[in-house]
Design a protein around this motif. Structure first.
Motif, PDB file in Angstrom:
ATOM      1  N   GLN A 187     -30.663  82.513  39.830  1.00 52.06           N
ATOM      2  CA  GLN A 187     -29.323  82.065  40.191  1.00 52.06           C
ATOM      3  C   GLN A 187     -28.980  82.486  41.621  1.00 52.06           C
ATOM      4  O   GLN A 187     -28.390  81.716  42.381  1.00 52.06           O
ATOM      5  N   GLU A 188     -29.358  83.703  42.012  1.00 51.74           N
ATOM      6  CA  GLU A 188     -29.114  84.154  43.385  1.00 51.74           C
ATOM      7  C   GLU A 188     -29.873  83.316  44.400  1.00 51.74           C
ATOM      8  O   GLU A 188     -29.364  83.002  45.464  1.00 51.74           O
ATOM      9  N   ILE A 189     -31.123  82.990  44.079  1.00 52.74           N
ATOM     10  CA  ILE A 189     -31.929  82.186  44.999  1.00 52.74           C
ATOM     11  C   ILE A 189     -31.323  80.795  45.157  1.00 52.74           C
ATOM     12  O   ILE A 189     -31.269  80.257  46.264  1.00 52.74           O
ATOM     13  N   ILE A 190     -30.827  80.238  44.057  1.00 52.67           N
ATOM     14  CA  ILE A 190     -30.293  78.878  44.101  1.00 52.67           C
ATOM     15  C   ILE A 190     -28.975  78.796  44.860  1.00 52.67           C
ATOM     16  O   ILE A 190     -28.802  77.944  45.728  1.00 52.67           O
ATOM     17  N   ASN A 191     -28.013  79.697  44.560  1.00 50.67           N
ATOM     18  CA  ASN A 191     -26.700  79.547  45.193  1.00 50.67           C
ATOM     19  C   ASN A 191     -26.391  80.592  46.275  1.00 50.67           C
ATOM     20  O   ASN A 191     -25.348  80.529  46.900  1.00 50.67           O
ATOM     21  N   GLY A 192     -27.261  81.571  46.468  1.00 54.20           N
ATOM     22  CA  GLY A 192     -27.070  82.548  47.537  1.00 54.20           C
ATOM     23  C   GLY A 192     -26.007  83.590  47.297  1.00 54.20           C
ATOM     24  O   GLY A 192     -25.732  84.403  48.168  1.00 54.20           O
ATOM     25  N   LYS A 193     -25.382  83.603  46.123  1.00 55.67           N
ATOM     26  CA  LYS A 193     -24.369  84.617  45.800  1.00 55.67           C
ATOM     27  C   LYS A 193     -25.014  85.776  45.060  1.00 55.67           C
ATOM     28  O   LYS A 193     -26.002  85.595  44.351  1.00 55.67           O
ATOM     29  N   GLY A 194     -24.407  86.953  45.202  1.00 57.82           N
ATOM     30  CA  GLY A 194     -24.895  88.129  44.500  1.00 57.82           C
ATOM     31  C   GLY A 194     -24.580  88.083  43.017  1.00 57.82           C
ATOM     32  O   GLY A 194     -23.795  87.241  42.552  1.00 57.82           O
ATOM     33  N   ILE A 195     -25.168  88.982  42.255  1.00 53.75           N
ATOM     34  CA  ILE A 195     -24.985  89.021  40.806  1.00 53.75           C
ATOM     35  C   ILE A 195     -23.519  89.226  40.433  1.00 53.75           C
ATOM     36  O   ILE A 195     -22.964  88.501  39.599  1.00 53.75           O
ATOM     37  N   VAL A 196     -22.874  90.178  41.067  1.00 50.86           N
ATOM     38  CA  VAL A 196     -21.468  90.473  40.749  1.00 50.86           C
ATOM     39  C   VAL A 196     -20.589  89.289  41.148  1.00 50.86           C
ATOM     40  O   VAL A 196     -19.672  88.916  40.404  1.00 50.86           O
ATOM     41  N   GLU A 197     -20.861  88.680  42.289  1.00 47.22           N
ATOM     42  CA  GLU A 197     -20.088  87.500  42.713  1.00 47.22           C
ATOM     43  C   GLU A 197     -20.187  86.380  41.693  1.00 47.22           C
ATOM     44  O   GLU A 197     -19.202  85.716  41.380  1.00 47.22           O
ATOM     45  N   ASN A 198     -21.394  86.146  41.174  1.00 46.05           N
ATOM     46  CA  ASN A 198     -21.578  85.098  40.166  1.00 46.05           C
ATOM     47  C   ASN A 198     -20.849  85.431  38.879  1.00 46.05           C
ATOM     48  O   ASN A 198     -20.291  84.554  38.228  1.00 46.05           O
ATOM     49  N   LEU A 199     -20.848  86.689  38.476  1.00 43.98           N
ATOM     50  CA  LEU A 199     -20.186  87.076  37.241  1.00 43.98           C
ATOM     51  C   LEU A 199     -18.672  86.969  37.351  1.00 43.98           C
ATOM     52  O   LEU A 199     -18.001  86.644  36.380  1.00 43.98           O
ATOM     53  N   LEU A 200     -18.134  87.245  38.538  1.00 44.18           N
ATOM     54  CA  LEU A 200     -16.691  87.227  38.723  1.00 44.18           C
ATOM     55  C   LEU A 200     -16.134  85.832  39.000  1.00 44.18           C
ATOM     56  O   LEU A 200     -14.927  85.612  38.879  1.00 44.18           O
ATOM     57  N   SER A 201     -16.995  84.897  39.375  1.00 46.19           N
ATOM     58  CA  SER A 201     -16.493  83.550  39.685  1.00 46.19           C
ATOM     59  C   SER A 201     -16.489  82.636  38.479  1.00 46.19           C
ATOM     60  O   SER A 201     -16.988  82.874  37.462  1.00 46.19           O
TER      61      SER A 201
END
Length: 126
Positions: free
Chosen positions: A112-126
């Protein structure tokens, strides 16, 4: 190594350097001291496991000690290890299954990080 955010301090408590971006690139951003400390720590743990479980190669190559059960290096500070060998084997198999599931989860986070460039915490909070 992990997200560069410590909820209690607001900073990076793992390494005093500036680490940014997705977690996939954090190991490459470590300074030489932090990387060396990590490498030595892993090496010491693996060396201890090898010394506990394996016969020295000067005596017999690729031979596990007779009194060694794989995965049991004698570290049980909370006394959670079952006394019965059958219970220990069942507990070990559950731990392996949970570990494999956790590896799939981490792989999903990394993809997921490779695909959208966001960090793990950013993805969880969005």
């Amino acid at each position: 190594v992990g997200e560069a955010f410590a909820p209690l301090t607001g900073g990076n408590f793992i390494a005093p350097t500036s680490i940014s971006g997705p977690a996939n690139s954090h190991l490459g951003q470590q300074n030489l001291f932090a990387f060396t400390a990590l490498t030595i720590t892993i090496g010491v743990g693996e060396l201890y496991r090898a010394l506990v479980g394996w016969v020295p190669p000067t005596e017999s190559a690729f031979t596990i000690r007779e009194n060694y059960y794989p995965g049991d290096i004698g570290f049980d500070p909370l006394g959670l290890k079952p006394s019965s060998p059958a219970e220990f084997k069942a507990m070990q198999e559950r731990e392996l299954s949970n570990g494999r599931l956790a590896m799939f989860a981490v792989a999903g986070f990394c993809v997921q990080e490779i695909i959208n460039g966001k960090g793990i915490v950013e993805n969880l909070l969005s």
